[in-house]
Motif scaffolding. Structure first.
Motif, PDB file in Angstrom:
ATOM      1  N   CYS A  52     -11.654 -82.672 -23.313  1.00 43.07           N
ATOM      2  CA  CYS A  52     -11.319 -83.561 -24.584  1.00 43.07           C
ATOM      3  C   CYS A  52      -9.933 -83.137 -25.185  1.00 43.07           C
ATOM      4  O   CYS A  52      -9.692 -82.084 -25.449  1.00 43.07           O
ATOM      5  CB  CYS A  52     -12.543 -82.945 -25.705  1.00 43.07           C
ATOM      6  SG  CYS A  52     -12.338 -84.043 -27.217  1.00 43.07           S
ATOM      7  N   PHE A  72      -9.592 -85.560 -31.134  1.00 44.64           N
ATOM      8  CA  PHE A  72     -10.843 -85.744 -32.065  1.00 44.64           C
ATOM      9  C   PHE A  72     -10.389 -86.280 -33.313  1.00 44.64           C
ATOM     10  O   PHE A  72      -9.367 -86.364 -33.895  1.00 44.64           O
ATOM     11  CB  PHE A  72     -10.992 -84.264 -32.419  1.00 44.64           C
ATOM     12  CG  PHE A  72     -12.069 -84.145 -33.496  1.00 44.64           C
ATOM     13  CD1 PHE A  72     -13.604 -83.691 -33.012  1.00 44.64           C
ATOM     14  CD2 PHE A  72     -12.046 -84.278 -34.805  1.00 44.64           C
ATOM     15  CE1 PHE A  72     -14.324 -83.607 -33.776  1.00 44.64           C
ATOM     16  CE2 PHE A  72     -12.968 -84.045 -35.801  1.00 44.64           C
ATOM     17  CZ  PHE A  72     -14.423 -83.611 -35.364  1.00 44.64           C
ATOM     18  N   MET A 121     -10.927 -77.919 -34.230  1.00 43.65           N
ATOM     19  CA  MET A 121     -10.092 -78.834 -33.461  1.00 43.65           C
ATOM     20  C   MET A 121      -8.632 -79.250 -34.206  1.00 43.65           C
ATOM     21  O   MET A 121      -7.903 -79.440 -33.286  1.00 43.65           O
ATOM     22  CB  MET A 121     -10.984 -80.220 -33.507  1.00 43.65           C
ATOM     23  CG  MET A 121     -12.096 -80.377 -32.306  1.00 43.65           C
ATOM     24  SD  MET A 121     -11.276 -79.928 -30.696  1.00 43.65           S
ATOM     25  CE  MET A 121     -12.545 -80.679 -29.744  1.00 43.65           C
ATOM     26  N   SER A 146     -12.853 -88.258 -25.841  1.00 40.78           N
ATOM     27  CA  SER A 146     -12.381 -87.989 -27.138  1.00 40.78           C
ATOM     28  C   SER A 146     -14.040 -87.581 -27.818  1.00 40.78           C
ATOM     29  O   SER A 146     -15.128 -87.884 -27.372  1.00 40.78           O
ATOM     30  CB  SER A 146     -12.288 -89.358 -27.715  1.00 40.78           C
ATOM     31  OG  SER A 146     -11.150 -89.742 -27.375  1.00 40.78           O
ATOM     32  N   THR A 167     -16.323 -86.855 -31.975  1.00 40.60           N
ATOM     33  CA  THR A 167     -16.101 -86.748 -33.304  1.00 40.60           C
ATOM     34  C   THR A 167     -17.524 -86.005 -33.429  1.00 40.60           C
ATOM     35  O   THR A 167     -18.269 -85.690 -32.819  1.00 40.60           O
ATOM     36  CB  THR A 167     -16.275 -88.206 -33.885  1.00 40.60           C
ATOM     37  OG1 THR A 167     -16.230 -88.040 -35.401  1.00 40.60           O
ATOM     38  CG2 THR A 167     -17.522 -89.105 -33.646  1.00 40.60           C
TER      39      THR A 167
END
Lengths: 195, 392, 276
Positions: free
Chosen positions: B38, B41, B56, B90, B92
């Motif tokens: 990843c 963020f 992050m 990505s 969240t």
């Protein structure tokens, strides 16, 4: 059930470094090869209010992450002591700060002047939590001083390392003035314990 | 054991390793995400998920990734979809109120088949609810929160180690099936610190989305294949195509043709159905001779594990089925438990959500509900008492 | 229409499925699309490096017709998707096209924050002062007193001035054009796209079907005349009194400032963080 689970609760007011003390203890326990589980609860405020942190250590993987029955309870003030004393084991140990605790709910207790030591001997009241941690480390007999010192050093900023290690040692020294074996065996009477 | 999750029985040799760390659940999610590759963020501050964004923001720039704090969770979800369309894995992370805002664009990720991972650290609700208390109230929202008929993958974590491992699984499933994956954590797991040994990256299975192997002029962005998962071209890689939230044909253009709409919708479900065996992860403990069982997920499964150990000590033959995957509901793992046991307990920190799915598997089984909705974590004793009553 | 533009159509429009388009005859959206294509051609941008993202509404249907990397997102959210794309691939030229309701009502928060953040994106906002696709409801730019399908007795709210909002929110480049001033529009779009930082081009456009018909401008020509008579240059506006400017609007480049953009700043963060 073979279970070497050892449970510690740290209680105080927000901003007293209760969670930090628990985090450092958990880190030290990992150095000693234990599995650890550290949790905390607190209100939305950043300072003030009651603060509670817990550490479970065990040789085997930990299932339930919170305290079931406390082996050791560190209470930094009366409010936290009164609020978080529940779940105390009959043969548990209560360690409290003489500076802010007046009434004890058990006779299996030690009262040591952590805040006074921090303020008067070390010149920084802010390290009272680390002084208390030194005593907790010594009295629970689960983690060594070198492990605690390493953990403290890892968790505090470099310029405060010396002060904090000193605080840890001062707490351990204070703990050396008391003797766990002299405490009543259990707060439950012998008759009750046999039932 | 069923599914792709290699759960281990409790006692392990404690290794002294340089990689042995004490991490919070939220921190372990960050480590899992970074290990999965990843590199983007977008998020908005919210208790009890904020540590994920904070860490992050610190770590992503150091590995050449990007972090951005958006103006709200709607925007955060939009941004991670954009980044993923451009080829970057990505993430969240949010909690209830923010998860509600994300539902709109989560639907876009479903319809446009954009891989991404959404962490929801559940807290008490509805609305602002109980920001610092644990809950499992968002289970059905995770499944059905965005409007329209859609499949989705929902996973639940119960420990710091899960937070790392299941995050890796979440990214892998998301990439493989081109679906958003919801990772449900809760306030207990998020803020518990535990020791964890992070695996070396070379020992970690990391899945990448399949990109087109044909030249751009041959590329059909939503062309069906045996897996039902079309190859996905990164925006800007020469494969110019159209991405829309409208129901679209194989070329990605909006369609009103019923045959194309039907094919589109059915493929969405088929691609997930095809993967059931690997997607549906569960862990069973002490189930071999169990007469009663607990079916639990998230942090509650740890109370349940403690409870069945207490039960076993007292001679009660109890077992545990821990659900890692909540949706698609792991019917194949639940069905034999219902057949084997004379009663099954489903403890949840809600008024009964996953229990509905459990009951649906076999309507004639005895399935007992245990709800705790006072903002407190369910304790082993509570579960043990229920088990005892069921066993009598 | 000259031959060159006929050629451009073939170069830039998708020819595999999507015509005829959804817009009403005489709609200003086609003029904006034409201007966009001419601007891109003038800048000699590669189609592979262009992203055109839209929200929902009539303007939202624009990307599907052009042969770029195109994205038709959710209502008001085009800038959020564009933000993710740009951060993931800064080398791409990311343009969004939105309507007035799309950009400043449901997407208003994204719009002001994108301007404040100064990420290198271009936002084309087609302002037809109405929600056209849904049937003529009033939008944040519907003038006070106008008739709309949700304001049949006259509109009692006051309109946003999109360009001024963008300037205040911190956009690096802000311009306003109209679909009548088509040649100027080419230039404004080209300047906005070429500008590094957040650029906004507000385009006054005609929705004679939903706005004009309810407000005594029921055909495209009447609306064009309205743009012609009321769009005044910045220079001319400076000479007019407040009373003379009533009901008029300025056109041309309204703001053009240089300041560090998000991508440059984030590169510095990466260096600080020790990125290799």
């Amino acid at each position: 059930m073979k279970d070497d689970r050892y449970e510690i609760r740290f209680g105080g007011s927000g901003g007293q470094g209760i969670i930090l003390a628990a985090v450092i203890f958990a880190e030290a326990a990992v150095y000693e090869g234990y599995h650890v589980c550290q949790t905390q609860s607190y209100g939305p405020e950043a300072r003030g209010g009651k603060s509670k942190a817990e550490v479970i250590i065990s040789q085997s993987e930990i299932d339930y992450p919170k305290v079931i029955k406390m082996d050791l309870f560190l209470a930094m003030n009366q409010a936290a002591l009164d609020a978080y004393f529940f779940d105390f084991k009959p043969n548990g140990i209560l360690i409290s700060d003489a500076t802010f605790v007046e009434q004890l709910p058990t006779s299996r207790a030690f009262v040591l002047p952590f805040t006074r030591i921090a303020r008067d001997d070390l010149g920084k009241e802010i390290v009272a939590n680390i002084v208390a941690l030194g005593a907790v480390g010594r009295l629970c007999d689960k983690v060594s001083m070198p492990a605690l010192e390493k953990a403290v050093s890892a968790k505090v900023p470099a310029k405060f390392r010396e002060l904090n290690v000193e605080a840890l040692r001062a707490g351990a020294k204070a703990a050396d003035t008391v003797d766990v074996s002299l405490l009543p065996r259990s707060i439950v009477s012998d008759e009750e314990a046999e039932v | 054991m069923s599914g792709g999750y290699e759960g281990k029985e409790n006692v392990v040799n404690i290794e002294q390793s340089e990689n042995r760390l004490v991490l919070q659940g939220n921190e372990a999610i960050v480590e899992g995400a970074l290990a999965s590759g990843c590199r983007f963020f977008a998020g908005y501050p919210i208790t009890p998920a904020s540590e994920i964004a904070e860490l992050m923001s610190f770590k992503l720039p150091a590995v050449g990734g990007s972090f951005i704090q958006m103006e709200d969770e709607i925007a955060s979800m939009g941004a991670i979809i954009g980044a993923s369309l451009a080829g970057v894995k990505s993430l969240t992370a949010t909690s209830g109120p923010g998860f509600s805002l994300m539902q709109e664009n989560l639907g876009f990720a479903c319809v446009a088949e954009v891989p991404c991972v959404v962490v929801n650290v559940m807290r008490g609700g509805p609305s602002t609810g109980l920001p610092t208390s644990p809950s499992q109230g968002d289970v059905m929202q995770a499944r059905w929160g965005t409007h329209g008929d859609h499949p989705i993958i929902v996973l639940a974590v119960s420990s710091v180690r899960d937070c790392f491992e299941i995050t890796v699984h979440a990214f892998n499933l998301s990439e493989k099936y081109r679906v958003p994956v919801i990772l449900l954590s809760d306030e207990v797991v998020a803020h518990t610190r535990e020791d964890i040994i992070l695996p070396e990256l070379k020992n970690l299975e990391v899945v990448e989305r399949i990109r087109p192997s044909v030249p751009p002029e041959w590329y059909i962005p939503y062309e069906d294949n045996s897996r039902g998962v079309p190859a996905m071209a990164d925006i800007g890689s020469g494969y110019r195509h159209h991405v829309t939230g409208l129901i679209h044909d194989a070329k990605g253009f909006p369609t009103q043709r019923s045959d194309e709409i039907d094919a589109f919708t059915r493929r969405q479900f088929r691609k997930i159905t095809n993967g059931f065996c690997e997607i549906q992860m569960t862990k069973s403990l002490m189930m071999d001779d169990a007469e009663i069982a607990v079916i639990a997920y998230g942090a509650v499964s740890r109370s349940a594990l403690r409870a069945i150990r207490i039960a076993r000590e007292r001679g009660v033959k109890a077992g545990l089925l821990q659900l890692i995957t909540l949706f698609p509901f792991p019917k194949k793992a639940v069905d034999p438990v219902l057949r084997q046991c004379r009663a099954v307990l489903v403890p949840e920190m809600n008024m009964g959500q996953i229990i509905r799915e459990v009951k649906r598997v076999n309507l004639s089984s005895k399935v007992v509900k245990y709800s705790r909705v006072d903002g407190q974590f369910i304790t082993p004793d509570e579960i043990f008492e229920q088990l005892l009553a069921m066993y009598m | 229409m000259d031959e060159k533009f006929a050629g451009l159509r073939h170069d830039y429009l998708r020819h595999d499925k999507k015509f005829p388009h959804v817009w009403c005859p005489g709609c200003g959206n086609g003029i904006v699309l034409g201007a966009l294509i001419r601007a891109i051609d003038r800048l000699e941008l590669e189609k592979d490096e262009l992203v055109l993202a839209s929200g929902i509404g009539c303007a939202g249907r624009m990307p599907v017709y052009v042969d770029f990397n195109t994205l038709h997102t959710t209502h008001g959210r085009a800038l959020t998707f564009a933000t993710g794309i740009k951060l993931a691939k800064p080398e791409l030229n990311v343009i969004t096209v939105m309507g007035d309701g799309d950009a400043t009502a449901i997407g208003g928060n994204h719009f002001i924050h994108a301007a404040r953040r100064n990420l290198d994106l271009t936002a084309i906002i087609i302002n037809n002062q109405i929600y056209g696709m849904t049937g003529g409801q009033y939008s944040p730019t519907t003038p006070y007193g106008a008739i709309a399908s949700t304001a049949m007795h006259g509109h009692i709210e006051h309109a946003f001035s999109i360009a001024e909002l963008a300037i205040t929110a911190g956009a690096s480049f802000v311009a306003r054009g109209t679909v009548y001033h088509a040649a100027m529009l080419d230039t404004l779009l080209a300047k906005g796209i070429a500008k590094t930082g957040f650029s906004v081009i507000e385009v006054m456009s005609n929705c004679h079907t939903q706005y004009g018909r309810k407000n005594q401008m029921g055909d495209p020509v009447t609306m064009m005349k309205w743009f012609k008579e009321n769009g005044v240059s910045k220079e001319k506006a400076a000479r007019l009194s407040e009373e003379e400017m009533a009901g008029k609007f300025t056109i041309g480049v309204l703001a053009d400032v240089d300041k560090p953009n998000y991508i440059e700043e984030y590169e510095k963060i990466r260096e600080k963080a020790g990125a290799v």
